[in-house]
Design a protein around this motif. Structure first.
Motif, PDB file in Angstrom:
ATOM      1  N   ILE A 159       0.845  -1.207   0.000  1.00 19.70           N
ATOM      2  CA  ILE A 159       0.000   0.000   0.000  1.00 19.70           C
ATOM      3  C   ILE A 159       0.874   1.248   0.000  1.00 19.70           C
ATOM      4  CG2 ILE A 159      -1.628   1.323   1.408  1.00 19.70           C
ATOM      5  CD1 ILE A 159      -2.858  -1.363   2.255  1.00 19.70           C
ATOM      6  N   VAL A 160       1.932   1.262   0.810  1.00 15.67           N
ATOM      7  CA  VAL A 160       2.825   2.426   0.855  1.00 15.67           C
ATOM      8  C   VAL A 160       3.479   2.632  -0.508  1.00 15.67           C
ATOM      9  CG1 VAL A 160       4.985   3.288   1.851  1.00 15.67           C
ATOM     10  CG2 VAL A 160       3.229   2.339   3.338  1.00 15.67           C
ATOM     11  N   HIS A 161       3.936   1.566  -1.121  1.00 13.81           N
ATOM     12  CA  HIS A 161       4.553   1.692  -2.453  1.00 13.81           C
ATOM     13  C   HIS A 161       3.552   2.198  -3.471  1.00 13.81           C
ATOM     14  CE1 HIS A 161       8.332  -1.077  -2.000  1.00 13.81           C
ATOM     15  NE2 HIS A 161       8.293  -0.123  -1.090  1.00 13.81           N
ATOM     16  N   GLU A 162       2.325   1.711  -3.393  1.00 13.52           N
ATOM     17  CA  GLU A 162       1.293   2.155  -4.339  1.00 13.52           C
ATOM     18  C   GLU A 162       0.984   3.639  -4.154  1.00 13.52           C
ATOM     19  OE1 GLU A 162      -3.365   1.172  -5.303  1.00 13.52           O
ATOM     20  OE2 GLU A 162      -2.128  -0.385  -4.385  1.00 13.52           O
ATOM     21  N   LEU A 163       0.856   4.075  -2.913  1.00 14.86           N
ATOM     22  CA  LEU A 163       0.580   5.496  -2.645  1.00 14.86           C
ATOM     23  C   LEU A 163       1.747   6.375  -3.085  1.00 14.86           C
ATOM     24  CD1 LEU A 163      -1.149   5.273   0.848  1.00 14.86           C
ATOM     25  CD2 LEU A 163      -2.225   5.782  -1.359  1.00 14.86           C
ATOM     26  N   GLU A 164       2.981   5.946  -2.840  1.00 15.23           N
ATOM     27  CA  GLU A 164       4.142   6.718  -3.264  1.00 15.23           C
ATOM     28  C   GLU A 164       4.234   6.778  -4.785  1.00 15.23           C
ATOM     29  OE1 GLU A 164       7.151   6.002   0.503  1.00 15.23           O
ATOM     30  OE2 GLU A 164       7.251   4.618  -1.193  1.00 15.23           O
ATOM     31  N   ALA A 165       3.874   5.671  -5.449  1.00 17.96           N
ATOM     32  CA  ALA A 165       3.912   5.661  -6.912  1.00 17.96           C
ATOM     33  C   ALA A 165       2.870   6.616  -7.475  1.00 17.96           C
ATOM     34  CB  ALA A 165       3.687   4.252  -7.435  1.00 17.96           C
ATOM     35  N   LYS A 166       1.668   6.661  -6.881  1.00 19.53           N
ATOM     36  CA  LYS A 166       0.619   7.578  -7.358  1.00 19.53           C
ATOM     37  C   LYS A 166       1.014   9.032  -7.123  1.00 19.53           C
ATOM     38  CE  LYS A 166      -3.426   4.627  -6.913  1.00 19.53           C
ATOM     39  NZ  LYS A 166      -4.680   4.392  -6.206  1.00 19.53           N
ATOM     40  N   ALA A 167       1.727   9.271  -6.007  1.00 15.50           N
ATOM     41  CA  ALA A 167       2.134  10.638  -5.681  1.00 15.50           C
ATOM     42  C   ALA A 167       3.393  11.034  -6.431  1.00 15.50           C
ATOM     43  CB  ALA A 167       2.362  10.760  -4.181  1.00 15.50           C
ATOM     44  N   ALA A 173      15.572  -6.390  -4.372  1.00 18.27           N
ATOM     45  CA  ALA A 173      15.736  -5.883  -5.729  1.00 18.27           C
ATOM     46  C   ALA A 173      15.163  -4.477  -5.838  1.00 18.27           C
ATOM     47  CB  ALA A 173      15.045  -6.813  -6.712  1.00 18.27           C
ATOM     48  N   GLU A 174      15.309  -3.912  -6.976  1.00 14.67           N
ATOM     49  CA  GLU A 174      14.806  -2.572  -7.254  1.00 14.67           C
ATOM     50  C   GLU A 174      13.290  -2.549  -7.127  1.00 14.67           C
ATOM     51  OE1 GLU A 174      17.010  -0.186  -7.720  1.00 14.67           O
ATOM     52  OE2 GLU A 174      18.532  -1.709  -7.493  1.00 14.67           O
ATOM     53  N   PRO A 175      12.714  -1.400  -6.802  1.00 15.54           N
ATOM     54  CA  PRO A 175      11.261  -1.298  -6.702  1.00 15.54           C
ATOM     55  C   PRO A 175      10.587  -1.669  -8.023  1.00 15.54           C
ATOM     56  CG  PRO A 175      12.316   0.733  -5.967  1.00 15.54           C
ATOM     57  CD  PRO A 175      13.384  -0.160  -6.506  1.00 15.54           C
ATOM     58  N   THR A 176       9.395  -2.241  -7.929  1.00 18.20           N
ATOM     59  CA  THR A 176       8.701  -2.679  -9.139  1.00 18.20           C
ATOM     60  C   THR A 176       7.777  -1.605  -9.679  1.00 18.20           C
ATOM     61  OG1 THR A 176       7.008  -3.655  -7.757  1.00 18.20           O
ATOM     62  CG2 THR A 176       8.791  -5.095  -8.475  1.00 18.20           C
ATOM     63  N   HIS A 177       7.423  -0.617  -8.835  1.00 18.17           N
ATOM     64  CA  HIS A 177       6.551   0.456  -9.300  1.00 18.17           C
ATOM     65  C   HIS A 177       7.416   1.591  -9.821  1.00 18.17           C
ATOM     66  CE1 HIS A 177       3.098  -1.501  -7.539  1.00 18.17           C
ATOM     67  NE2 HIS A 177       3.778  -1.636  -6.418  1.00 18.17           N
ATOM     68  N   GLY A 178       6.985   2.187 -10.887  1.00 20.74           N
ATOM     69  CA  GLY A 178       7.907   3.109 -11.375  1.00 20.74           C
ATOM     70  C   GLY A 178       7.621   4.314 -11.993  1.00 20.74           C
TER      71      GLY A 178
END
Length: 149
Positions: free
Chosen positions: A98-106, A144-149
């Motif tokens: 969820i944190v990664h998804e929110l950071e990716a949207k922002a 590994a590297e983040p998957t969201h980008g």
């Protein structure tokens, strides 16, 4: 025939034979009684040892049963703890997603989290040769590297 004369004539040798025979018979009876007493004492010792062994077996059985109950309680606690850890592990992974998804949207850079320990835990060999824990599975989060980008 005069009995008194007969007695006087034969009392010496016959008295000695009778005395010898009665002494031998008394010694034989004494030896037999001693053997019976020894056998009785050995039987009493065997009964005392059997009683002691029976009491020891009862005490060990009681302690084994109480130890078995304690082991069952500890296993139950261990399983409940593992269930809680599994739920906590799943929630931590969900929160990270969820944190990664929110950071990716922002449009923010993705946060780097410390990797979680592997779950289920790697298998361990316990002293009795059985395997404790789950089989070793590579379930840790990759670095590994983040998957969201």
């Amino acid at each position: 025939m005069d009995l008194l004369a007969l007695y006087n004539e034969w009392s010496g040798p016959a008295g000695a034979v009778v005395g010898l025979a009665s002494g031998w018979f008394a010694k034989l009876q004494h030896a037999r009684l001693q053997a019976q007493k020894a056998q009785y004492d050995a039987g009493q010792q065997a009964l005392a040892a059997l009683d002691l062994a029976s009491k020891r077996e009862q005490a060990l059985t009681r302690s084994l049963l109480s130890a078995s109950d304690e082991i069952g309680a500890l296993r139950s606690t261990g399983w409940r703890t593992r269930d809680l850890l599994e739920a906590l592990h799943a929630e931590a992974i969900g929160a990270r997603l969820i944190v990664h998804e929110l950071e990716a949207k922002a449009g923010l850079p993705l946060r780097a989290f410390e990797p979680l320990p592997p779950y289920p835990f790697p298998a361990e060999t316990v002293p009795d040769g059985e395997t404790a824990g789950a089989q070793a599975v590579d379930a840790a989060e990759p670095r590994a590297e983040p998957t969201h980008g």
